[in-house]
Design an enzyme around this catalytic site. Structure first.
Site, PDB file in Angstrom:
ATOM      1  CB  SER A  89     141.548  74.687  42.693  1.00 28.15           C
ATOM      2  OG  SER A  89     142.823  74.828  42.105  1.00 28.15           O
ATOM      3  CE  LYS A 120     143.805  78.217  44.265  1.00 25.11           C
ATOM      4  NZ  LYS A 120     143.971  76.928  43.594  1.00 25.11           N
ATOM      5  CB  SER A 168     141.396  78.874  40.563  1.00 25.82           C
ATOM      6  OG  SER A 168     141.732  77.734  41.321  1.00 25.82           O
TER       7      SER A 168
END
Length: 673
Positions: A320, A323, A500
């Site tokens: 993540s 991102k 997230s």
């Protein structure tokens, strides 16, 4: 150096970290009831009220004491009349209360001369006169009395006067005028069977009602006050009267406290740690085998220099932390105030409507004040209300338009288990609460057909058949029957970083593709993000993303790419007081980074060995099977702001997460003595 602000816990990272629970508000306690009713009980019906009897006795007593004492001439004449009728029986006027009481008992009249001449018989110990008590009704074994009024002023007392005895048979005794005597304690009452006449030497007085029960308490209160006064005078004599009453010298009042609460920003004057210093500090923690295949970088955003690196250009699975690239491209390419629109338009057939997906996955099925995992999410209920008002409630069919997105609905590397596990939903331009079954939980099983489910819920609330809901395309220039708008891009970006959220990252990536002329698909989104960042000076060599959220194990990112994006967000203002253009556009990314030990996906971390980093580290997390990442900012013990990006592949989260946290915590202690 000031302490950092620590907000309350946030939801954890979707797919791994648990959401922080919110505090529960205790109900207010019920108010206490008044006691006025209990203090004034109601007298039973049919029984004489003791309050009325007491008032009548007061009235009689007051009337009898309203006369004046005779003058000396009148007293002398009365004395002569008394001498001429010495053998006449002497009597005393009795008040109405005692006369009433005497009706129920036998009264003995005694000649006062006989009482004077004859010796008193020895009848044993003196008797106590007890006023007769009226019998209580059988059905009421006990009686309740009104609470006495202790604050009332007692009626003034005085001795009887000759005029009080007018109307009785025989001559009346003359009593010399005297000062009213101080009221003595009430004499002990005699038994009901006998009535004692007043002693001959006693001064006749008008009968009085019995003294209230509060009188002994008042006397005890006066005694207590007197004792306190004596003690106070003694203290005053010992220490001086002025000191007792505050007249002596006093200490000077302290200076008023001046409060100046503020959050001090980091400054550019803090010393920057050199490369050798950082290398020596980090060597023990970055050599930890728990990090597996590891790469990292530490940068000074003020100068743009790299202070420490290890495998900084090696492509690794970012999870993540990828991102950050999508969020950075969205803040550069999109209007921060842009809102996604979901609308319902008129269909081709009478009574038909079309739900048109506008790319907002946060549309919520919750009603009223209920909140989903997405702050400020629009409500389906408002959309339904507008459609009803526009159509009069005559809706016979619902169609869902999903033409905004193209291509496959699951990215390469995603598996169906990620949908049922609650980590992702098939990417469609309209869905309710990110496709979640439970809108209030970040990790909740997702729908396999989120767009159709949204259409069925709309049909249900409009009274149309749910079974007839299908996908299709809205007519061109169709009349809009209702629409709702999402939160702004700025707020949605902060939400995706804090929690997230995988679906939200994909939605923003698709919007970047549309804004830059690319296909709103997984491949088109990856191309658009890469293009936007490269055009704005970021080195993305070795970076390849197949989705926008980092969920795919096929994604590759270098620590250097992540560090350069974060460094651009923290560049200080120039000498003219302005920020560089891309820094101004990326600045909001800092507000979305979770705080170590406090918020978002870092709320439950930084314990034990990494506790020194609590509050000083802000970073985006990343977690997949055997993949862990951490990228953000840290403030050193000397007040220097640094940027770091760390990626670990090949070891489990149970050992890799604490190892990454220790690296960041070590950076916060650089420069300590």
């Amino acid at each position: 150096m000031s302490q950092p602000h620590k907000p309350r816990g946030e939801d954890s990272e979707s797919g791994v970290d648990e959401p922080a629970s919110e505090p529960t508000r205790l109900p207010a306690e019920a108010g206490e009831q008044g006691s006025e009713a209990s203090e004034q009980p109601e007298w039973p019906a049919g029984s004489p009220s003791p309050v009325d009897d007491a008032d009548e006795a007061d009235a009689e007593s007051s009337e009898s004491t309203a006369q004046e004492w005779p003058t000396e001439e009148e007293a002398a004449g009365a004395s002569e009349a008394t001498a001429q009728s010495a053998d006449v029986e002497r009597t005393q006027q009795i008040s109405r209360v005692e006369l009433d009481e005497g009706l129920n008992q036998e009264t003995v009249r005694t000649d006062t001369r006989e009482v004077r001449d004859e010796p008193e018989p020895d009848n044993g110990p003196p008797t106590v006169r007890i006023p007769p008590v009226p019998p209580a009704p059988v059905e009421q074994p006990t009686e309740q009395f009104a609470r006495p009024d202790f604050a009332a002023q007692p009626s003034p007392r005085r001795s009887a006067q000759p005029s009080d005895f007018f109307g009785l048979t025989g001559s009346q005794p003359v009593v010399p005028a005297a000062e009213p005597a101080r009221p003595d304690p009430a004499p002990a009452p005699a038994p009901p069977a006998e009535t004692q006449a007043p002693e001959r030497d006693e001064q006749p007085q008008a009968p009085e009602r019995d003294e209230q029960p509060g009188a002994p308490r008042r006397r005890r209160g006066l005694i207590a006050v007197a004792l306190v006064a004596v003690v106070a005078l003694g203290v005053g004599a010992a220490f001086g009267i002025p000191a007792l009453f505050g007249g002596g010298p006093r200490a000077a009042a302290p200076a008023p406290v001046q409060l100046d609460p503020r959050i001090e920003p980091v400054t550019g004057t803090a010393p920057t740690p050199d490369q050798q210093q950082l290398s020596e500090a980090l060597a023990p923690v970055v050599s930890n085998p728990a990090l597996g295949e590891f790469g990292g970088v530490v940068m000074d955003p003020a100068s743009g220099r790299t202070l420490w690196k290890q495998n900084a250009g090696r492509p690794l699975v970012p999870a993540s932390t990828g991102k950050l690239l999508t969020a950075g491209a969205a803040m550069i390419a999109l209007d921060h105030r842009h809102r996604f629109t979901t609308k319902v338009v008129r269909g081709d057939e009478p009574g038909s409507v079309v739900l048109v997906g506008g790319g907002d996955p946060t549309l919520s099925a919750l009603s009223g004040d209920e909140q989903s995992v997405y702050p400020a999410a629009p409500k389906l209920g408002k959309l339904v209300q507008e459609v009803r008002e526009a159509t009069g409630g005559e809706v016979t069919s619902v169609t869902v338009d999903t033409s905004r997105y193209t291509g496959r609905q699951l990215a390469p590397g995603w598996v169906p288990a990620d949908v049922t596990g609650g980590y992702i939903a098939p990417m469609q331009p309209v869905m309710l609460d990110g496709g979640r079954v439970d809108p209030t939980k970040a990790v909740s099983p997702r729908s396999k057909t989120p767009a159709l489910d949204a259409g069925r819920e709309l049909a249900k609330r409009l009274g149309a058949p749910e079974a007839g809901v299908k996908t299709g395309t809205a007519p061109e220039d169709a009349r809009v029957l209702g629409e709702v708008k999402s939160a702004t891009v700025r707020k949605m970006t902060r939400t995706l970083l804090q929690h997230s959220d995988n679906v939200l990252a994909e939605a923003l990536g698709r919007q970047v593709a549309i804004a830059t002329g690319h296909q709103p698909s997984f491949s088109g989104t990856a191309e658009a993000v890469h293009e936007v960042l490269t055009e704005h000076g970021f080195d993305l060599s070795g970076t390849r993303m197949v989705d926008a959220n980092g969920l795919s194990p096929k994604d590759r990112v270098t620590p250097r790419a992540l560090g350069s994006v974060l460094a651009a967000t923290t560049v200080p203002r120039g000498r003219d007081g302005t920020l560089p253009k891309r820094t101004r556009e990326l600045r909001d990314l800092l507000l979305g980074l979770p705080v170590a030990g406090s918020s978002g996906s870092l709320a439950g971390r930084y314990e034990q060995a990494a506790a020194s980093g609590r509050g000083w580290v802000r970073a985006k997390t990343g977690t997949l099977t055997d993949v862990n990442g951490l990228a953000g900012t840290v403030v050193t013990s000397q007040g220097k702001l640094l940027v770091f990006a760390l990626i670990s592949n090949g070891t489990s989260s149970a050992v890799a997460r604490p190892a990454l946290d220790r690296v960041a915590a070590t950076l916060s202690g650089v420069g300590s003595p």
